[in-house]
Design an enzyme around this catalytic site. Structure first.
Site, PDB file in Angstrom:
ATOM      1  N   GLU A 189       0.918  -1.289  -0.036  1.00 45.38           N
ATOM      2  CA  GLU A 189      -0.049   0.141  -0.062  1.00 45.38           C
ATOM      3  C   GLU A 189       0.771   1.484   0.266  1.00 45.38           C
ATOM      4  OE1 GLU A 189      -2.635   2.682   3.407  1.00 45.38           O
ATOM      5  OE2 GLU A 189      -2.663   0.256   3.449  1.00 45.38           O
TER       6      GLU A 189
ATOM      7  N   LYS B  91     -10.520  -0.999   8.155  1.00 45.40           N
ATOM      8  CA  LYS B  91      -9.269  -0.571   9.029  1.00 45.40           C
ATOM      9  C   LYS B  91      -9.670   0.157  10.333  1.00 45.40           C
ATOM     10  CE  LYS B  91      -5.715   3.079   8.081  1.00 45.40           C
ATOM     11  NZ  LYS B  91      -5.149   4.010   7.161  1.00 45.40           N
TER      12      LYS B  91
END
Length: 208
Positions: free
Chosen positions: A41, A130
């Site tokens: 990421e 998340k």
């Protein structure tokens, strides 16, 4: 688009490469992949993040799930997709943005802290969350969220996660983790990143 769960083996880690310069992307990515990481990421507040995403996606192809973090606008989703990214990670809950990412065929992981944010994200189409910032979400808080959320929703604490914190969060119901500054900091060499990645891998395998 594949299910996110399929990318969590052998290690359920997102490598959060905030500050990664494009010139280091391939070497750092190789070090992480060699250690068992499969999700890379690049936050969009990094230097030329779309170039790094393009390099990583082109280099690793289907072997690695490459995408962006700190995604806050629909235009970001479109730009990441055009660069070859297949997943977007958000720092917040924005139902409209979640719906846009899902419609674009992207995997999406919105950020959430409270039960209200979690359920709003799920109602918009998210299937993974998340849990951010983990510095203020203790394992006990994660356990409480796990108890009320659908069992098939993936939970990823992010923020301040070090190898010695994995066990408590895993026992609380976390499915994986986003690893930031304890894994990568701007200026770190590929060798240093590889050493840290192997330390996380060893800590995870010790829990098996």
């Amino acid at each position: 688009m594949s299910d996110l769960r399929s990318w969590l083996m052998p290690l359920p880690f997102f490598a959060v490469l905030r500050g990664l310069p494009p010139g280091d992307a391939i070497a750092v990515g190789e070090a992480l992949v060699e250690a068992g990481f499969r999700i890379l990421e690049v936050p969009l507040n990094s230097p030329d993040p779309l170039a790094s995403i393009r390099f990583l996606a082109g280099h690793f192809g289907e072997r690695v799930l490459v995408g962006a973090g700190t995604v806050t606008a629909s235009a970001d989703v479109d730009a990441v997709r055009a660069a070859g990214g297949r997943i977007v990670v958000m720092p917040h809950t924005d139902p409209e943005l979640v719906r846009h990412a899902v419609a674009a065929g992207m995997l999406v992981v919105p950020g959430a802290t409270t039960p209200s944010e979690c359920f709003a994200a799920l109602a918009a189409g998210a299937r993974a969350l998340k849990l951010f910032p983990a510095e203020i979400l203790s394992p006990e808080a994660v356990r409480a969220l796990r108890a009320v959320l659908p069992k098939d929703v993936l939970l990823f604490p992010v923020g301040g996660i070090a190898p010695d914190k994995l066990e408590a969060y895993r026992r609380a119901g976390a499915d994986g983790f986003g690893l930031g500054s304890h894994l990568y900091r701007p200026g770190a060499s590929a060798r240093e990143v590889g050493e840290r990645a192997r330390a996380f891998a060893a800590a995870w395998r010790a829990l098996a």
